[in-house]
Design an enzyme around this catalytic site. Sequence first.
Site, mmCIF file in Angstrom:
data_model
loop_
_atom_site.group_PDB
_atom_site.id
_atom_site.type_symbol
_atom_site.label_atom_id
_atom_site.label_comp_id
_atom_site.label_asym_id
_atom_site.label_seq_id
_atom_site.Cartn_x
_atom_site.Cartn_y
_atom_site.Cartn_z
ATOM 1 N N SER A 1 7.197 -68.148 72.514
ATOM 2 C CA SER A 1 6.983 -69.592 72.511
ATOM 3 C C SER A 1 6.920 -70.109 71.079
ATOM 4 C CB SER A 1 5.681 -69.939 73.225
ATOM 5 O OG SER A 1 5.359 -71.293 72.957
ATOM 6 N N HIS B 1 11.064 -69.905 74.436
ATOM 7 C CA HIS B 1 10.268 -70.839 75.239
ATOM 8 C C HIS B 1 9.915 -72.051 74.380
ATOM 9 C CE1 HIS B 1 7.473 -71.693 78.602
ATOM 10 N NE2 HIS B 1 6.606 -72.086 77.683
ATOM 11 N N ASP C 1 7.872 -75.526 74.340
ATOM 12 C CA ASP C 1 6.810 -76.286 74.994
ATOM 13 C C ASP C 1 6.897 -77.751 74.602
ATOM 14 O OD1 ASP C 1 5.233 -74.332 76.488
ATOM 15 O OD2 ASP C 1 4.851 -73.431 74.523
ATOM 16 N N MET D 1 5.327 -81.319 75.069
ATOM 17 C CA MET D 1 4.073 -81.960 75.508
ATOM 18 C C MET D 1 4.072 -83.415 75.068
ATOM 19 S SD MET D 1 1.269 -79.070 74.543
ATOM 20 C CE MET D 1 1.584 -77.305 74.711
ATOM 21 N N HIS E 1 9.746 -75.870 78.816
ATOM 22 C CA HIS E 1 8.567 -76.052 79.665
ATOM 23 C C HIS E 1 8.030 -77.453 79.415
ATOM 24 C CE1 HIS E 1 4.122 -74.656 80.457
ATOM 25 N NE2 HIS E 1 4.544 -75.509 81.368
ATOM 26 N N MET F 1 5.623 -80.198 79.758
ATOM 27 C CA MET F 1 4.265 -80.609 80.130
ATOM 28 C C MET F 1 4.186 -82.096 79.865
ATOM 29 S SD MET F 1 2.415 -77.264 78.579
ATOM 30 C CE MET F 1 3.908 -76.864 77.688
ATOM 31 N N MET G 1 0.793 -70.762 85.132
ATOM 32 C CA MET G 1 -0.016 -70.784 83.915
ATOM 33 C C MET G 1 -1.141 -69.753 84.043
ATOM 34 S SD MET G 1 1.384 -73.071 81.927
ATOM 35 C CE MET G 1 0.207 -72.766 80.621
ATOM 36 N N GLY H 1 -1.664 -76.774 77.637
ATOM 37 C CA GLY H 1 -1.947 -77.741 76.578
ATOM 38 C C GLY H 1 -2.005 -77.172 75.176
ATOM 39 N N GLY I 1 -1.797 -73.406 72.634
ATOM 40 C CA GLY I 1 -1.626 -71.970 72.476
ATOM 41 C C GLY I 1 -2.939 -71.328 72.054
ATOM 42 N N ASP J 1 2.489 -67.621 81.642
ATOM 43 C CA ASP J 1 2.451 -68.339 80.373
ATOM 44 C C ASP J 1 1.010 -68.587 79.976
ATOM 45 O OD1 ASP J 1 2.888 -69.934 78.181
ATOM 46 O OD2 ASP J 1 3.848 -71.576 79.288
ATOM 47 N N GLY J 2 0.612 -67.993 78.845
ATOM 48 C CA GLY J 2 -0.715 -68.238 78.308
ATOM 49 C C GLY J 2 -1.502 -66.961 78.094
ATOM 50 N N GLY J 3 -1.817 -66.678 76.828
ATOM 51 C CA GLY J 3 -2.649 -65.523 76.521
ATOM 52 C C GLY J 3 -1.977 -64.184 76.759
HETATM 53 C C1 DX5 Z 1 0.558 -73.784 76.502
HETATM 54 C C2 DX5 Z 1 1.994 -73.384 76.502
HETATM 55 C C3 DX5 Z 1 2.246 -71.960 76.192
HETATM 56 C C4 DX5 Z 1 1.741 -71.499 74.861
HETATM 57 C C5 DX5 Z 1 1.349 -70.058 74.987
HETATM 58 O O1 DX5 Z 1 0.340 -74.877 77.317
HETATM 59 O O2 DX5 Z 1 2.601 -73.644 77.751
HETATM 60 O O3 DX5 Z 1 3.629 -71.666 76.302
HETATM 61 O O4 DX5 Z 1 2.694 -71.619 73.837
HETATM 62 O O5 DX5 Z 1 0.756 -69.657 73.813
HETATM 63 P P1 DX5 Z 1 -0.094 -68.330 73.705
HETATM 64 O O6 DX5 Z 1 0.845 -67.197 73.980
HETATM 65 O O7 DX5 Z 1 -0.616 -68.360 72.320
HETATM 66 O O8 DX5 Z 1 -1.158 -68.402 74.751
HETATM 67 ZN ZN ZN Z 2 4.689 -72.946 77.926
#
Ligand code: DX5
Ligand code: ZN
Length: 226
Positions: free
Chosen positions: A10, A34, A36, A38, A67, A69, A138, A143, A145, A176-178
Site C-alpha cells: 500500500s 494498493h 488508498d 480517502m 481501494h 474509502m 478490513m 482510515g 495505516g 487489509d490492515g496491520g
Molecule cells: C487503511 C488502508 C490500508 C493501509 C494499510 O484504511 O486501507 O490499505 O494502507 O496500512 P498498514 O499495512 O500499515 O496497516
Molecule cells: Zn486499503
Amino acid sequence: MAPSLIVAPSILAADFAHLADEARAVEGAADWLHVDVMDAHFVPNLTIGLPVVRSLRKATSLPFDCHLMIDDPRRWAVGYAEAGSYNVTFHAEVADDPAGLARDLRAAGSRAGLAIDRDTPVEPYLELLPHFDTLLIMTIKAGFGGQRFVPELLDKVRTARRHAASGHLELRIEVDGGIDEDSIAASAEAGADAFVAGTSVYRADDPADAVRRLRASAQRAAGRDG
Ligand code: DX5
Ligand code: ZN
C-alpha cells in the site's frame, strides 16, 4: 496463470514526494500496488485522487488495486477503472446498488471489488459475491495505516471463504490492515489469498525483500508454492 497469492504493498505508507520511485521499488516482487483513496468523509483522512492515479499509472508496470474509502463511489469509481486500474474496490457501507456498480466497473475494463469495514458483518453481502472479483475485508478500522491487526476479524474471512467454496465462486479474498509476517500467515490460514501491506513493506529497509518475506510466510501458512 495468475499467481495464487497476491501481495499488494500500500502506497499509503510510502513517501508521497517520490511515489514513482516507491512503486518501482516493489516491481518484480509485488503483484499489485494498493492505492488508498480517502475523501475525508467516509473516513477522516484525506489521501490521493484520480489525477495522482493517472500520473502514477504511467510510471509503473504494476497493476493498480484501488481501494476507494469515499462516500460517493457511484460518482467516482468508474473513473479509476478508466484510468487503467486492474481492480477497483468500493465500500459496501456506502453503495446503494453494489451489483450495478460492479457491472459498470467491469464494463469499464477493471475487476470489481467490494470492501467491508471493521464493524460491518459479512453475512448480508454473501449473496452479492457472484458480482465481484474481490472481497476486501478490513482487518483494522479503515482510515489510517500503521494500526494493529485485529485477529477476530478473520472470522469474516472464514465465512466468506466457505461461502465462495460452496458456491464455486472465483473470488479473491483480500485482507487489509496491520499485515506483517505473522498476521499474513493467520490470514492465509483463514482463507485470504490477497494481502495488503503498507507499513511492513514501506517502513522496511528493503521493501522488495519485505514483500518476498511476506509472500513466503503466506505460502507456508497456505501450504502452497505459488
Ligand atoms: C487503511 C488502508 C490500508 C493501509 C494499510 O484504511 O486501507 O490499505 O494502507 O496500512 P498498514 O499495512 O500499515 O496497516
Ligand atoms: Zn486499503
